[in-house]
Design an enzyme around this catalytic site. Structure first.
Site, PDB file in Angstrom:
ATOM      1  N   GLU A  72      68.010 -51.344 -53.300  1.00  0.00           N
ATOM      2  CA  GLU A  72      66.880 -52.029 -52.664  1.00  0.00           C
ATOM      3  C   GLU A  72      65.972 -52.727 -53.673  1.00  0.00           C
ATOM      4  O   GLU A  72      65.638 -53.895 -53.502  1.00  0.00           O
ATOM      5  CB  GLU A  72      66.047 -51.044 -51.841  1.00  0.00           C
ATOM      6  CG  GLU A  72      64.810 -51.726 -51.253  1.00  0.00           C
ATOM      7  CD  GLU A  72      63.968 -50.855 -50.361  1.00  0.00           C
ATOM      8  OE1 GLU A  72      64.250 -49.658 -50.236  1.00  0.00           O
ATOM      9  OE2 GLU A  72      63.013 -51.399 -49.780  1.00  0.00           O
ATOM     10  N   ASP A  93      69.447 -46.549 -51.836  1.00  0.00           N
ATOM     11  CA  ASP A  93      68.037 -46.638 -51.444  1.00  0.00           C
ATOM     12  C   ASP A  93      67.340 -45.508 -52.205  1.00  0.00           C
ATOM     13  O   ASP A  93      67.501 -44.331 -51.872  1.00  0.00           O
ATOM     14  CB  ASP A  93      67.869 -46.466 -49.937  1.00  0.00           C
ATOM     15  CG  ASP A  93      66.473 -46.844 -49.495  1.00  0.00           C
ATOM     16  OD1 ASP A  93      65.557 -46.825 -50.350  1.00  0.00           O
ATOM     17  OD2 ASP A  93      66.279 -47.147 -48.305  1.00  0.00           O
ATOM     18  N   ILE A  95      64.216 -44.474 -52.609  1.00  0.00           N
ATOM     19  CA  ILE A  95      63.342 -43.653 -51.752  1.00  0.00           C
ATOM     20  C   ILE A  95      63.385 -44.308 -50.376  1.00  0.00           C
ATOM     21  O   ILE A  95      62.930 -45.441 -50.209  1.00  0.00           O
ATOM     22  CB  ILE A  95      61.879 -43.611 -52.254  1.00  0.00           C
ATOM     23  CG1 ILE A  95      61.806 -43.007 -53.670  1.00  0.00           C
ATOM     24  CG2 ILE A  95      61.019 -42.796 -51.284  1.00  0.00           C
ATOM     25  CD1 ILE A  95      60.389 -42.808 -54.193  1.00  0.00           C
ATOM     26  N   ASP A  96      63.968 -43.640 -49.416  1.00  0.00           N
ATOM     27  CA  ASP A  96      63.914 -44.152 -48.049  1.00  0.00           C
ATOM     28  C   ASP A  96      62.790 -43.379 -47.363  1.00  0.00           C
ATOM     29  O   ASP A  96      62.810 -42.150 -47.301  1.00  0.00           O
ATOM     30  CB  ASP A  96      65.239 -43.949 -47.316  1.00  0.00           C
ATOM     31  CG  ASP A  96      65.179 -44.617 -45.952  1.00  0.00           C
ATOM     32  OD1 ASP A  96      64.916 -45.832 -45.895  1.00  0.00           O
ATOM     33  OD2 ASP A  96      65.345 -43.915 -44.941  1.00  0.00           O
ATOM     34  N   THR A  98      59.424 -44.799 -48.083  1.00  0.00           N
ATOM     35  CA  THR A  98      58.412 -44.984 -49.140  1.00  0.00           C
ATOM     36  C   THR A  98      56.992 -44.775 -48.581  1.00  0.00           C
ATOM     37  O   THR A  98      56.157 -44.129 -49.213  1.00  0.00           O
ATOM     38  CB  THR A  98      58.543 -46.398 -49.762  1.00  0.00           C
ATOM     39  OG1 THR A  98      59.806 -46.458 -50.408  1.00  0.00           O
ATOM     40  CG2 THR A  98      57.456 -46.685 -50.775  1.00  0.00           C
ATOM     41  N   ASP A 222      69.589 -48.820 -46.089  1.00  0.00           N
ATOM     42  CA  ASP A 222      68.991 -47.867 -45.143  1.00  0.00           C
ATOM     43  C   ASP A 222      70.083 -47.129 -44.354  1.00  0.00           C
ATOM     44  O   ASP A 222      69.851 -46.035 -43.847  1.00  0.00           O
ATOM     45  CB  ASP A 222      68.112 -48.592 -44.111  1.00  0.00           C
ATOM     46  CG  ASP A 222      66.935 -49.318 -44.730  1.00  0.00           C
ATOM     47  OD1 ASP A 222      66.241 -48.705 -45.547  1.00  0.00           O
ATOM     48  OD2 ASP A 222      66.711 -50.502 -44.402  1.00  0.00           O
TER      49      ASP A 222
HETATM   50  C1  IPD Z   1      62.252 -48.192 -44.448  1.00  0.00           C
HETATM   51  C2  IPD Z   1      62.546 -46.993 -43.619  1.00  0.00           C
HETATM   52  C3  IPD Z   1      62.073 -47.199 -42.210  1.00  0.00           C
HETATM   53  C4  IPD Z   1      62.669 -48.436 -41.587  1.00  0.00           C
HETATM   54  C5  IPD Z   1      62.348 -49.629 -42.457  1.00  0.00           C
HETATM   55  C6  IPD Z   1      62.855 -49.420 -43.859  1.00  0.00           C
HETATM   56  P1  IPD Z   1      61.938 -47.873 -47.091  1.00  0.00           P
HETATM   57  O1  IPD Z   1      62.809 -48.042 -45.743  1.00  0.00           O
HETATM   58  O2  IPD Z   1      63.920 -46.699 -43.574  1.00  0.00           O
HETATM   59  O3  IPD Z   1      62.430 -46.100 -41.429  1.00  0.00           O
HETATM   60  O4  IPD Z   1      62.148 -48.645 -40.323  1.00  0.00           O
HETATM   61  O5  IPD Z   1      62.978 -50.758 -41.922  1.00  0.00           O
HETATM   62  O6  IPD Z   1      62.516 -50.533 -44.647  1.00  0.00           O
HETATM   63  O7  IPD Z   1      61.260 -49.171 -47.325  1.00  0.00           O
HETATM   64  O8  IPD Z   1      61.014 -46.744 -46.881  1.00  0.00           O
HETATM   65  O9  IPD Z   1      63.023 -47.609 -48.065  1.00  0.00           O
HETATM   66 CA    CA Z   2      64.939 -47.786 -46.842  1.00  0.00          CA
HETATM   67 CA    CA Z   3      63.455 -47.651 -50.196  1.00  0.00          CA
HETATM   68 CA    CA Z   4      61.136 -50.457 -49.083  1.00  0.00          CA
END
Ligand code: IPD
Ligand code: CA
Ligand code: CA
Ligand code: CA
Length: 280
Positions: A72, A93, A95-96, A98, A222
């Site tokens: 990402e 990813d 940190i999913d 964030t 994701d």
């Molecule tokens: C997000 C999360 C969130 C989703 C967003 C993503 P991130 O990823 O997965 O649940 O709804 O579309 O961007 O930015 O925290 O890695």
């Molecule tokens: Ca994510």
């Molecule tokens: Ca992320």
């Molecule tokens: Ca992000």
């Protein structure tokens, strides 16, 4: 002749690196974070997102110099999504969730998948704060902390708990479709949950904690690991309109089985049509 791949070895290396990287999240969760915005006001990043991606990519590429990466934060820096080729490609990813991480909401994880010849071979999703390590290898089942997991057996949407992320309604073009879908779920299911981490939510479908998950405007990092984990647990991840998911531009219905996925798609079709006739 096509190259042979030792999936067990790739998995063991990835597992070790992800567990180590998880310590970074654990140690950082309640400390100061340098929060930046990546363009759109709600698209946040911290130094820890970049650090974890960098560590995983550097260490994996030292061991496997020919492997490719789609991560990402590197993609954001280069402003260009690399093409998915037949080469072994780690999809990361760092940190999913964030925003959850920034707020100390403990649903946050590292998601790593390995795709070879466009097939997802390995999926790892690790929430170090709750010590949940989800994993799958293609055709070898899905696991939570080493124990096999299976999706829910519920057959009717009306008996289901569904996760949905309504945040794309921040863009007013999506208002009607998002609100109408939420209305449909409020009326037609046991309830809605919204966790702010796509990768972990997919794993919650895989472990049978919820029956389905719907989200659009997300990215390959994701979804890649969680998709394999759900499928290996007996569930399905398809496109919102039905049909096969395009991994690179995903819009997803993830469900414990095909019947729940189809019921959800039908419900959305009916309700969105009704809302459009009534309000537009
Ligand atoms: C997000 C999360 C969130 C989703 C967003 C993503 P991130 O990823 O997965 O649940 O709804 O579309 O961007 O930015 O925290 O890695
Ligand atoms: Ca994510
Ligand atoms: Ca992320
Ligand atoms: Ca992000």
């Amino acid at each position: 002749m096509s190259e042979s791949h030792d999936i067990e070895e790739y998995y063991n290396i990835a597992e070790e690196l992800v567990l180590k990287a998880g310590k970074i999240i654990e140690n950082a969760i309640d400390s100061y974070k340098n929060v930046q915005c990546k363009g759109i006001e709600w698209d946040l990043v911290t130094e820890y997102d970049r650090k974890i991606e960098d560590i995983l990519q550097t260490q994996l590429s030292e061991i496997y110099p020919k492997h490719k990466f789609i991560g990402e934060e590197t993609t954001a820096e280069n402003k260009c999504l690399p093409k998915l080729t037949d080469d072994p490609t780690w999809i990361i990813d760092p940190i999913d969730g964030t925003t959850n991480f920034i707020h100390q909401f403990p649903h946050t994880c590292i998601s790593v998948a390995l795709v070879i010849r466009k097939k997802i071979e390995i999926g790892i999703v690790y929430n170090p704060l709750m010590k949940q390590f989800f994993s799958a290898k293609r055709q070898k089942g899905a696991f939570l902390n080493g124990r096999p997991i299976k999706t829910s057996k519920i057959a009717n949407l009306s008996d289901s708990l569904i996760a949905m992320e309504p945040w794309i309604a921040k863009n007013s073009n999506y208002l009607v479709s998002v609100y109408s879908r939420m209305h449909a779920l409020i009326q037609g299911t046991h309830g809605i949950r919204s966790l702010g981490t796509a990768a972990l939510t997919l794993c919650y479908v895989a472990m049978g904690a919820i029956e389905a998950y719907h989200v659009e405007s997300i990215e390959v990092w994701d979804v890649a690991a969680g998709k394999l984990i759900i499928e290996e647990a007996g569930g399905t991840v398809i496109d919102t309109a039905g049909g096969e998911l395009d991994l690179i531009t995903p819009r997803i219905i993830a469900a414990c089985n095909h019947s729940i996925a189809e019921q959800l798609i039908q419900l959305f079709k009916t309700i969105v049509k009704y809302f459009k006739q009534k309000y537009l």
